[in-house]
Design a protein around this motif. Structure first.
Motif, PDB file in Angstrom:
ATOM      1  N   PHE A 159       0.823  -1.227   0.000  1.00 10.21           N
ATOM      2  CA  PHE A 159       0.000   0.000   0.000  1.00 10.21           C
ATOM      3  C   PHE A 159       0.850   1.267   0.000  1.00 10.21           C
ATOM      4  O   PHE A 159       0.414   2.317   0.405  1.00 10.21           O
ATOM      5  CB  PHE A 159      -0.976  -0.012   1.196  1.00 10.21           C
ATOM      6  CG  PHE A 159      -1.723  -1.308   1.307  1.00 10.21           C
ATOM      7  CD1 PHE A 159      -2.833  -1.540   0.516  1.00 10.21           C
ATOM      8  CD2 PHE A 159      -1.280  -2.333   2.145  1.00 10.21           C
ATOM      9  CE1 PHE A 159      -3.498  -2.748   0.569  1.00 10.21           C
ATOM     10  CE2 PHE A 159      -1.944  -3.548   2.197  1.00 10.21           C
ATOM     11  CZ  PHE A 159      -3.048  -3.749   1.415  1.00 10.21           C
ATOM     12  N   GLU A 162       2.278   4.504  -5.704  1.00 16.41           N
ATOM     13  CA  GLU A 162       1.323   5.296  -6.482  1.00 16.41           C
ATOM     14  C   GLU A 162       0.104   4.483  -6.931  1.00 16.41           C
ATOM     15  O   GLU A 162      -0.994   5.024  -7.010  1.00 16.41           O
ATOM     16  CB  GLU A 162       2.089   5.786  -7.741  1.00 16.41           C
ATOM     17  CG  GLU A 162       1.451   6.909  -8.488  1.00 16.41           C
ATOM     18  CD  GLU A 162       1.518   8.228  -7.738  1.00 16.41           C
ATOM     19  OE1 GLU A 162       2.584   8.559  -7.213  1.00 16.41           O
ATOM     20  OE2 GLU A 162       0.478   8.907  -7.682  1.00 16.41           O
ATOM     21  N   ASN A 163       0.300   3.212  -7.263  1.00 15.12           N
ATOM     22  CA  ASN A 163      -0.803   2.414  -7.810  1.00 15.12           C
ATOM     23  C   ASN A 163      -1.792   1.942  -6.742  1.00 15.12           C
ATOM     24  O   ASN A 163      -2.750   1.238  -7.059  1.00 15.12           O
ATOM     25  CB  ASN A 163      -0.261   1.208  -8.598  1.00 15.12           C
ATOM     26  CG  ASN A 163       0.360   0.152  -7.696  1.00 15.12           C
ATOM     27  OD1 ASN A 163       0.771   0.455  -6.573  1.00 15.12           O
ATOM     28  ND2 ASN A 163       0.438  -1.077  -8.166  1.00 15.12           N
ATOM     29  N   THR A 164      -1.544   2.311  -5.494  1.00 14.41           N
ATOM     30  CA  THR A 164      -2.487   1.947  -4.426  1.00 14.41           C
ATOM     31  C   THR A 164      -3.745   2.814  -4.563  1.00 14.41           C
ATOM     32  O   THR A 164      -3.642   4.034  -4.613  1.00 14.41           O
ATOM     33  CB  THR A 164      -1.860   2.196  -3.048  1.00 14.41           C
ATOM     34  OG1 THR A 164      -0.576   1.583  -3.008  1.00 14.41           O
ATOM     35  CG2 THR A 164      -2.741   1.645  -1.939  1.00 14.41           C
ATOM     36  N   THR A 165      -4.877   2.180  -4.621  1.00 13.61           N
ATOM     37  CA  THR A 165      -6.137   2.916  -4.761  1.00 13.61           C
ATOM     38  C   THR A 165      -6.948   2.806  -3.469  1.00 13.61           C
ATOM     39  O   THR A 165      -6.702   1.906  -2.653  1.00 13.61           O
ATOM     40  CB  THR A 165      -6.980   2.320  -5.901  1.00 13.61           C
ATOM     41  OG1 THR A 165      -7.169   0.921  -5.626  1.00 13.61           O
ATOM     42  CG2 THR A 165      -6.290   2.472  -7.242  1.00 13.61           C
ATOM     43  N   PRO A 166      -7.913   3.690  -3.285  1.00 14.32           N
ATOM     44  CA  PRO A 166      -8.840   3.513  -2.156  1.00 14.32           C
ATOM     45  C   PRO A 166      -9.455   2.106  -2.169  1.00 14.32           C
ATOM     46  O   PRO A 166      -9.619   1.487  -1.123  1.00 14.32           O
ATOM     47  CB  PRO A 166      -9.895   4.592  -2.397  1.00 14.32           C
ATOM     48  CG  PRO A 166      -9.197   5.642  -3.190  1.00 14.32           C
ATOM     49  CD  PRO A 166      -8.209   4.916  -4.052  1.00 14.32           C
ATOM     50  N   HIS A 169      -7.265  -0.399  -0.465  1.00 13.70           N
ATOM     51  CA  HIS A 169      -7.340  -0.300   0.999  1.00 13.70           C
ATOM     52  C   HIS A 169      -8.639  -0.912   1.528  1.00 13.70           C
ATOM     53  O   HIS A 169      -8.648  -1.604   2.550  1.00 13.70           O
ATOM     54  CB  HIS A 169      -7.270   1.169   1.438  1.00 13.70           C
ATOM     55  CG  HIS A 169      -5.869   1.691   1.569  1.00 13.70           C
ATOM     56  ND1 HIS A 169      -4.994   1.225   2.527  1.00 13.70           N
ATOM     57  CD2 HIS A 169      -5.200   2.643   0.884  1.00 13.70           C
ATOM     58  CE1 HIS A 169      -3.844   1.881   2.428  1.00 13.70           C
ATOM     59  NE2 HIS A 169      -3.937   2.738   1.429  1.00 13.70           N
ATOM     60  N   ILE A 170      -9.731  -0.646   0.812  1.00 12.33           N
ATOM     61  CA  ILE A 170     -11.025  -1.152   1.289  1.00 12.33           C
ATOM     62  C   ILE A 170     -11.052  -2.682   1.204  1.00 12.33           C
ATOM     63  O   ILE A 170     -11.513  -3.354   2.130  1.00 12.33           O
ATOM     64  CB  ILE A 170     -12.175  -0.497   0.492  1.00 12.33           C
ATOM     65  CG1 ILE A 170     -12.280   0.971   0.940  1.00 12.33           C
ATOM     66  CG2 ILE A 170     -13.500  -1.227   0.715  1.00 12.33           C
ATOM     67  CD1 ILE A 170     -13.092   1.859   0.018  1.00 12.33           C
TER      68      ILE A 170
END
Lengths: 317, 317
Positions: A159, A162-166, A169-170
């Protein structure tokens, strides 16, 4: 494709072969084993194949996995952008028409399968697969959840990138509701290094050179250095991020000898410099923070050419 | 306390002093600056104080911060379990009755303030503060969001450690809706090391010893080694995780010389061994995966005592 259509495919057939990419990583294997267990839990037969075998560090995914004997009805590729990435051991699947369904998150996907589901903005293929499984309404086992978490965590650098998205995380938050021992997974994936790798990092950091008041750092990997180290050359992969890990460095350069007088250059930059523009000066290219090129000449010539361009870039930047 | 009660306090006063703990980390500073900007955005006056000043690596939090001149009305401590942790520079606030409100996530919090809001199961104090701010219904600025994200990310090792909760992931997902440049924050927090630190890691990994077929690794930091390195002794902190980072190691031991014939031992274990039980053999203790003790004797004696116990533990384990 709609997730429901993919779930219908999982219902319709009985015997699945799941293909993962060569030099397997946590995402392709997390998808492979996660989907395999999900299908087996549905009462189907399923196997996971890899051209290079399954590395030991992912052992927690396949500790109790046993290949099943059956004649495959349906072939699914996971996290594979290009049939070339199947590798020599799975060459028969590289021919057209051999793969029925591809599930992937690489925008560059060649759409080589009969049906292709590609979400280029997904952090990991495992994130897509998780969303498909959720849509099914079926129970996901702890082991499947652990495999999918591993895929998402490894492809995002835990996480960090840059390629980590919301959405990533969810999904992680939801997968933590299962018994997945994520801290131990993350330790294995991110904190543990082989002795060979540690030796090499020691060698390269010990020989790291600094220029322009520490704004540029450089490591040089000659063929002789690699050979003399006695360490598996594969351990020398992925060192390009090391020079940029030093405080104050804006451009980190890795010079790796390919042949006599031929050097492969990897450039990593902070947000203060443009790696891609830098490498274009040497007819290379890449991304704004990570790029590469090839330079011919003696090592001293190559270093001098690079440092001249670094000096210009620092002056302009 | 109810979040609404804390938000009423933020409404009621005009001039706030926010205290952060000595040797500041990303959580205390993320809370400090995050809350400061939140209050200033409400039209209040607020300052952040730290006994040791603000380290450069957190510069992105305070690049445009200017202390304001006012007579403080209300004092808030963030991420501080014990007034001792305020440090010498904030000694006047260590006296009873000096702190009006404490917001913290350490279960060991001494409840030293007039009002104490402690959530022992929160991954970070910044996560609590984020939830308080959400309850207010007020807009959070991008900079506040970035400070809070930093607090959550740093205290969880970028969502890697055991203390990462689903709530931490969900907060991260929500905070990513702001312009927080999280990848760059994470690079600064997790990937960048000082040259001194890199030198030291190089020294200690180069001198790492392996025992029992690589199941145990050990680094020894003598006073002489620290002095000869010429590196700031503070850079030698936090090395205890290094020995366990080697593949195959089940118990990683750091032996640090305190005085002539007095050694501080730090033990880290995988899930295959109990660090706390190991250290109890030497009248020490700690957690199951991280524990410590002190052993007296010459370095050779200390090492031998340790290895005898490692051998027993490996046989039993």
């Amino acid at each position: 494709m709609e997730y429901s259509e993919i779930n219908r495919i999982f219902e319709e057939h009985d015997k699945y072969t799941i293909l993962t990419h060569k030099s397997p990583d946590g995402d392709t294997l997390g998808c492979g084993f996660g989907l395999c267990y999900f299908l087996r839990d549905m009462g189907k037969q399923a196997n996971v194949l890899n051209s290079d075998g399954f590395p030991e560090r992912y052992g927690f995914m396949y500790a109790d996995y046993e290949p099943q004997e059956f004649e495959s009805e349906y072939v699914i590729a996971v996290d594979i952008a290009d049939p070339q990435l199947l590798g020599g051991g799975l060459a028969q699947y590289q021919q057209e028409g051999m793969v029925d369904l591809s599930i992937d998150h690489h925008i560059s996907n060649k759409l080589f399968a009969a049906k292709n589901h590609v979400e280029g903005d997904a952090s990991a293929a495992a994130l897509i697969l998780y969303n498909i499984m959720k849509e099914s309404g079926r129970r996901i086992s702890d082991l499947t959840a652990k495999c999918l978490y591993t895929g998402i965590a490894t492809d995002t650098g835990c996480f960090k990138y840059e390629n980590t998205t919301p959405q990533a995380h969810i999904a992680a938050a939801e997968l933590m509701a299962y018994n997945i021992d994520y801290a131990n997974v993350n330790r294995k994936m991110f904190d543990v290094k082989s002795r060979g790798r540690i030796e090499i990092e020691q060698i390269v950091t010990g020989r790291m050179e600094y220029f322009f008041g520490g704004q540029c750092s450089m490591i040089v990997l000659t063929k002789k250095l690699v050979e003399d180290s006695g360490v598996d050359p594969a351990e020398f992969d992925g060192l390009a991020s090391v020079p940029l890990s030093v405080e104050g460095v804006k451009i980190g350069i890795t010079v790796k000898q390919r042949h006599e007088n031929v050097y492969k250059i990897s450039v990593r930059t902070t947000d203060e410099m443009d790696a891609s523009a830098f490498c274009r000066r040497f007819d290379g290219g890449g991304h704004i923070r990570a790029a590469g090129c090839e330079i011919h000449g003696t090592l001293e010539e190559v270093k001098q050419k690079l440092l001249e361009e670094v000096e210009k870039a620092l002056e302009n930047g």
